[in-house]
Design a protein around this motif. Sequence first.
Motif, mmCIF file in Angstrom:
data_model
loop_
_atom_site.group_PDB
_atom_site.id
_atom_site.type_symbol
_atom_site.label_atom_id
_atom_site.label_comp_id
_atom_site.label_asym_id
_atom_site.label_seq_id
_atom_site.Cartn_x
_atom_site.Cartn_y
_atom_site.Cartn_z
ATOM 1 N N ALA A 195 1.757 -12.989 4.743
ATOM 2 C CA ALA A 195 2.034 -11.976 3.739
ATOM 3 C C ALA A 195 3.041 -12.476 2.833
ATOM 4 O O ALA A 195 3.909 -13.082 2.982
ATOM 5 C CB ALA A 195 2.700 -10.717 4.696
ATOM 6 N N PRO A 196 2.924 -11.903 1.568
ATOM 7 C CA PRO A 196 3.923 -12.055 0.368
ATOM 8 C C PRO A 196 5.409 -12.042 0.716
ATOM 9 O O PRO A 196 6.385 -12.509 0.393
ATOM 10 C CB PRO A 196 3.416 -11.343 -0.645
ATOM 11 N N ASP A 197 5.540 -11.100 1.596
ATOM 12 C CA ASP A 197 6.728 -10.488 1.982
ATOM 13 C C ASP A 197 7.305 -10.857 3.458
ATOM 14 O O ASP A 197 8.310 -10.225 4.069
ATOM 15 C CB ASP A 197 7.058 -9.016 2.103
ATOM 16 N N GLY A 201 7.529 -5.856 5.199
ATOM 17 C CA GLY A 201 7.259 -5.048 4.608
ATOM 18 C C GLY A 201 8.160 -4.641 3.558
ATOM 19 O O GLY A 201 8.522 -3.302 3.225
ATOM 20 N N ARG A 202 8.763 -5.283 2.869
ATOM 21 C CA ARG A 202 9.720 -5.169 1.646
ATOM 22 C C ARG A 202 9.102 -4.907 0.382
ATOM 23 O O ARG A 202 9.431 -5.425 -0.765
ATOM 24 C CB ARG A 202 10.763 -6.179 1.623
ATOM 25 N N GLY A 203 8.236 -3.909 0.317
ATOM 26 C CA GLY A 203 7.560 -3.552 -0.861
ATOM 27 C C GLY A 203 6.410 -4.270 -1.226
ATOM 28 O O GLY A 203 5.681 -3.488 -2.320
ATOM 29 N N GLY A 204 5.820 -5.271 -0.639
ATOM 30 C CA GLY A 204 4.705 -5.658 -0.920
ATOM 31 C C GLY A 204 3.252 -4.742 -0.782
ATOM 32 O O GLY A 204 2.620 -4.941 -1.568
ATOM 33 N N VAL A 205 3.364 -3.831 0.132
ATOM 34 C CA VAL A 205 2.406 -3.066 0.355
ATOM 35 C C VAL A 205 2.237 -1.993 -0.667
ATOM 36 O O VAL A 205 1.222 -1.643 -1.001
ATOM 37 C CB VAL A 205 2.654 -2.309 1.628
ATOM 38 N N TRP A 206 3.321 -1.810 -1.651
ATOM 39 C CA TRP A 206 3.266 -0.800 -2.645
ATOM 40 C C TRP A 206 2.630 -1.582 -3.578
ATOM 41 O O TRP A 206 1.781 -0.947 -4.407
ATOM 42 C CB TRP A 206 4.505 -0.375 -3.118
ATOM 43 N N ALA A 207 2.720 -2.925 -3.914
ATOM 44 C CA ALA A 207 1.935 -3.427 -4.884
ATOM 45 C C ALA A 207 0.567 -3.651 -4.597
ATOM 46 O O ALA A 207 -0.304 -3.237 -5.459
ATOM 47 C CB ALA A 207 2.514 -4.718 -5.092
ATOM 48 N N GLU A 208 0.336 -3.608 -3.238
ATOM 49 C CA GLU A 208 -1.251 -3.740 -3.030
ATOM 50 C C GLU A 208 -1.690 -2.166 -3.099
ATOM 51 O O GLU A 208 -3.012 -2.329 -3.553
ATOM 52 C CB GLU A 208 -1.201 -4.019 -1.530
ATOM 53 N N LEU A 209 -0.892 -1.348 -2.875
ATOM 54 C CA LEU A 209 -1.648 0.026 -3.235
ATOM 55 C C LEU A 209 -1.894 0.412 -4.564
ATOM 56 O O LEU A 209 -2.721 0.655 -5.054
ATOM 57 C CB LEU A 209 -0.627 1.053 -2.558
ATOM 58 N N ARG A 210 -0.946 0.021 -5.304
ATOM 59 C CA ARG A 210 -1.036 0.068 -6.863
ATOM 60 C C ARG A 210 -2.437 -0.721 -7.418
ATOM 61 O O ARG A 210 -2.734 -0.160 -8.440
ATOM 62 C CB ARG A 210 0.208 -0.339 -7.582
ATOM 63 N N HIS A 333 -3.136 -9.142 5.360
ATOM 64 C CA HIS A 333 -1.765 -8.953 6.022
ATOM 65 C C HIS A 333 -1.091 -7.660 6.183
ATOM 66 O O HIS A 333 0.089 -7.415 6.358
ATOM 67 C CB HIS A 333 -0.893 -9.950 4.901
ATOM 68 N N ALA A 334 -1.794 -6.588 5.669
ATOM 69 C CA ALA A 334 -1.184 -5.181 5.638
ATOM 70 C C ALA A 334 -2.467 -4.185 6.406
ATOM 71 O O ALA A 334 -2.235 -3.064 5.787
ATOM 72 C CB ALA A 334 -0.989 -4.855 3.991
ATOM 73 N N VAL A 335 -3.137 -4.746 7.114
ATOM 74 C CA VAL A 335 -4.075 -3.756 7.757
ATOM 75 C C VAL A 335 -3.483 -2.653 8.589
ATOM 76 O O VAL A 335 -3.409 -1.559 8.171
ATOM 77 C CB VAL A 335 -4.926 -4.502 8.628
ATOM 78 N N GLY A 336 -2.265 -2.973 9.321
ATOM 79 C CA GLY A 336 -1.534 -2.011 9.889
ATOM 80 C C GLY A 336 -0.835 -1.010 9.049
ATOM 81 O O GLY A 336 -0.706 0.141 9.325
#
Length: 422
Positions: A195-197, A201-210, A333-336
């Motif tokens: 995972a990039p982070d 979970g330090r913000g990487g998921v928000w970039a993926e959502l955007r 890396h962010a399925v969960g």
Amino acid sequence: MQGFKDIPRVVRLLAAGVFVNAVVSCTFVFVFLYLTGPRGLGAVQAGVVTGIGGIGLVAGNFTGGWYGDRFGHRRVLLAASALGGLTLTVLPALPTALLYAALPLAQYASGTVRAANSALVAVAVPGGARRQAFALVRSAANGGFTLGAPLGALVAAGLSYDWLFLGEGLGTLLLALWTARVVPARGASRTPAAAPDGGLGRGGVWAELRARPAVLVLLGAILVADVVYRQHYYTFPVFLADHGLDARAFGLVIALNGAVVLLLELPAAVALRSRPPLAVVGAGLVLVGAGYAALLLGAGVATAVAMMVLLSVGEILYKSTATAYVADQAPAHAVGRFQSLYAGVSVSGVVLGPPAGGALYTAAPWLLWPLCAALAAGAGAVLLRLSARQRRPAAGAPGEGAQPHAARPAPETGSRPRPVAG
């Protein structure tokens, strides 16, 4: 059944464990009666305890997948099942004051288990079979609850409420043992993918959502829909009682919901597996709205039955499909975390629904059902329009129903099986 052959054996075994656990997991139906009865709390105190418990449930759903991406979904499910099972087992012996902490803790663990279980299914199943897989697990849970609720009523009336908590606690511990046995830990790393982070979970998921605006739109639609959907647990029985239909009528209508879902969910998942997911979810939300619109025709057995049938069919269309869509859109890396976001949003009505619906029904009862119908249908219309836009790509580009990420290599579609995270 044709269409379910692609579901891995591990998911079938997980569904079996979910079924058995659901048979004994009915304490939430009776918790208010337990608090105001044997525990002697007033309605206000009992409402506070159950409300805090609802917050715990939502919080567990929101965080369970995040833990899984960091430590492994299997480990998180085992730990949360053990924590929830032990808490429920000892709960009847706790002083009343400790219930304010014990019930929310048990609910938090339950929400974490739900999110971790969804993530396990997502990482174990190829993208093309996820709708059927989630439908199978949901059917197992609904089937267990359909048996468990009346059994729980018999236990509470014939023995005591304490046995309900003891039974659910032991059942949850057995779920942990069953999961440890049927879900292989071999080959699992601490994080499912790089995972990039760093998996923190330090913000990487928000970039993926955007990068996936359709997922954000879907989450917003489900947030609105869940507040509306859950009114059939909260204000709907009050509405029936105010029009001369007692708890027995409500019980029969709720049983109809379980029967329709059990009868149609699996066949619907197979029949619609090739349909564009956002269109299926949107149609389901429109049907939920139509169910509440049926109550505008009057309060009676016929309208209550029509409302519940429409609501149930809408639920069948949107719930498993939306869960699978979010899983298909998630990067490896962010399925969960994606599953946690969906799981938390999809139970938000537990916290938001009772105060919103209750306040509106008290202030303007004539407005509740038209507003519910408009909100659910409006959310569905947004998704239907989005789906139609995605199916009008540039010449030669794939449509929504044909692997939406094929043209974008970054997001993982789940088109091939991934190892189950431990």
